[in-house]
Design a protein around this motif. Structure first.
Motif, PDB file in Angstrom:
ATOM      1  N   SER A  44      21.244  80.330  11.152  1.00 52.13           N
ATOM      2  CA  SER A  44      22.242  79.380  11.651  1.00 52.13           C
ATOM      3  C   SER A  44      23.604  79.588  11.000  1.00 52.13           C
ATOM      4  N   MET A  45      23.648  80.204   9.845  1.00 48.54           N
ATOM      5  CA  MET A  45      24.909  80.421   9.146  1.00 48.54           C
ATOM      6  C   MET A  45      25.589  81.731   9.516  1.00 48.54           C
ATOM      7  N   VAL A  46      24.919  82.609  10.254  1.00 49.40           N
ATOM      8  CA  VAL A  46      25.475  83.927  10.584  1.00 49.40           C
ATOM      9  C   VAL A  46      26.809  83.837  11.313  1.00 49.40           C
ATOM     10  N   PRO A  47      26.958  83.024  12.359  1.00 49.39           N
ATOM     11  CA  PRO A  47      28.254  82.997  13.050  1.00 49.39           C
ATOM     12  C   PRO A  47      29.415  82.559  12.140  1.00 49.39           C
ATOM     13  N   SER A  48      29.190  81.571  11.299  1.00 52.53           N
ATOM     14  CA  SER A  48      30.281  81.137  10.424  1.00 52.53           C
ATOM     15  C   SER A  48      30.586  82.186   9.352  1.00 52.53           C
ATOM     16  N   ILE A  49      29.594  82.906   8.881  1.00 52.81           N
ATOM     17  CA  ILE A  49      29.836  83.982   7.911  1.00 52.81           C
ATOM     18  C   ILE A  49      30.639  85.098   8.566  1.00 52.81           C
ATOM     19  N   GLU A  50      30.279  85.448   9.790  1.00 49.37           N
ATOM     20  CA  GLU A  50      31.017  86.494  10.507  1.00 49.37           C
ATOM     21  C   GLU A  50      32.477  86.111  10.667  1.00 49.37           C
ATOM     22  N   LYS A  51      32.741  84.884  11.071  1.00 45.74           N
ATOM     23  CA  LYS A  51      34.123  84.444  11.288  1.00 45.74           C
ATOM     24  C   LYS A  51      34.900  84.355   9.979  1.00 45.74           C
TER      25      LYS A  51
ATOM     26  N   ILE B 198      26.192  92.358   9.616  1.00 43.41           N
ATOM     27  CA  ILE B 198      25.307  91.196   9.503  1.00 43.41           C
ATOM     28  C   ILE B 198      23.867  91.604   9.827  1.00 43.41           C
ATOM     29  N   GLY B 199      23.698  92.471  10.814  1.00 38.29           N
ATOM     30  CA  GLY B 199      22.360  92.975  11.154  1.00 38.29           C
ATOM     31  C   GLY B 199      21.746  93.745   9.996  1.00 38.29           C
ATOM     32  N   THR B 200      22.568  94.506   9.288  1.00 38.81           N
ATOM     33  CA  THR B 200      22.078  95.237   8.119  1.00 38.81           C
ATOM     34  C   THR B 200      21.631  94.266   7.030  1.00 38.81           C
TER      35      THR B 200
ATOM     36  N   SER C 276      17.133  91.605   4.240  1.00 38.76           N
ATOM     37  CA  SER C 276      16.439  90.364   3.905  1.00 38.76           C
ATOM     38  C   SER C 276      14.974  90.458   4.317  1.00 38.76           C
ATOM     39  N   ASP C 277      14.708  91.033   5.482  1.00 38.79           N
ATOM     40  CA  ASP C 277      13.317  91.199   5.931  1.00 38.79           C
ATOM     41  C   ASP C 277      12.572  92.179   5.038  1.00 38.79           C
ATOM     42  N   VAL C 278      13.238  93.216   4.595  1.00 37.05           N
ATOM     43  CA  VAL C 278      12.605  94.184   3.702  1.00 37.05           C
ATOM     44  C   VAL C 278      12.263  93.497   2.378  1.00 37.05           C
ATOM     45  N   ARG C 279      13.153  92.627   1.905  1.00 40.73           N
ATOM     46  CA  ARG C 279      12.899  91.898   0.658  1.00 40.73           C
ATOM     47  C   ARG C 279      11.637  91.066   0.775  1.00 40.73           C
ATOM     48  N   TYR C 280      11.450  90.370   1.904  1.00 41.05           N
ATOM     49  CA  TYR C 280      10.246  89.565   2.077  1.00 41.05           C
ATOM     50  C   TYR C 280       8.999  90.429   2.215  1.00 41.05           C
ATOM     51  N   ALA C 281       9.152  91.604   2.797  1.00 49.15           N
ATOM     52  CA  ALA C 281       7.999  92.500   2.922  1.00 49.15           C
ATOM     53  C   ALA C 281       7.566  93.032   1.568  1.00 49.15           C
TER      54      ALA C 281
END
Length: 101
Positions: free
Chosen positions: A71-78, A87-89, A94-99
């Motif tokens: 939910s915070m991605v759009p505000s971080i991008e702006k 942002i995709g990277t 983040s997914d790799v960290r959880y894995a």
């Protein structure tokens, strides 16, 4: 002479076995422990129900943090002028960290 050697050998084997038993009593293979510290009250949590409870709670918190980040991605991008690719990277890392956990 032979009897004395056998006697010494038996004593040596007996001491070795006694030491092995003492070590195995100190550190049983399936005790619940926290960095080598295994108090008696912690053994209450040494079962499948406690494991599943912790696993479910951690999964809920992971989902909450992922939803918050999404939910915070759009505000971080702006705010920082980042591209969708960067942002995709960050999300992929983040997914790799959880894995890895």
């Amino acid at each position: 002479m032979r009897r004395a050697c056998l006697s010494r050998l038996k004593r040596c084997l007996f001491r070795r076995e006694k030491l092995r038993q003492r070590r195995s009593r100190k550190n049983p293979p399936y005790y619940a422990a926290f960095f080598g510290w295994s108090p008696g009250w912690l053994q209450v949590f040494n079962n499948m129900k406690a494991f599943m409870l912790c696993f479910v709670l951690l999964s809920i918190f992971r989902g909450m943090s992922f939803s918050y980040f999404a939910s915070m991605v759009p505000s971080i991008e702006k705010r920082f002028g980042l591209s969708s690719q960067s942002i995709g990277t960050v999300r992929a890392m983040s997914d790799v960290r959880y894995a890895l956990n």
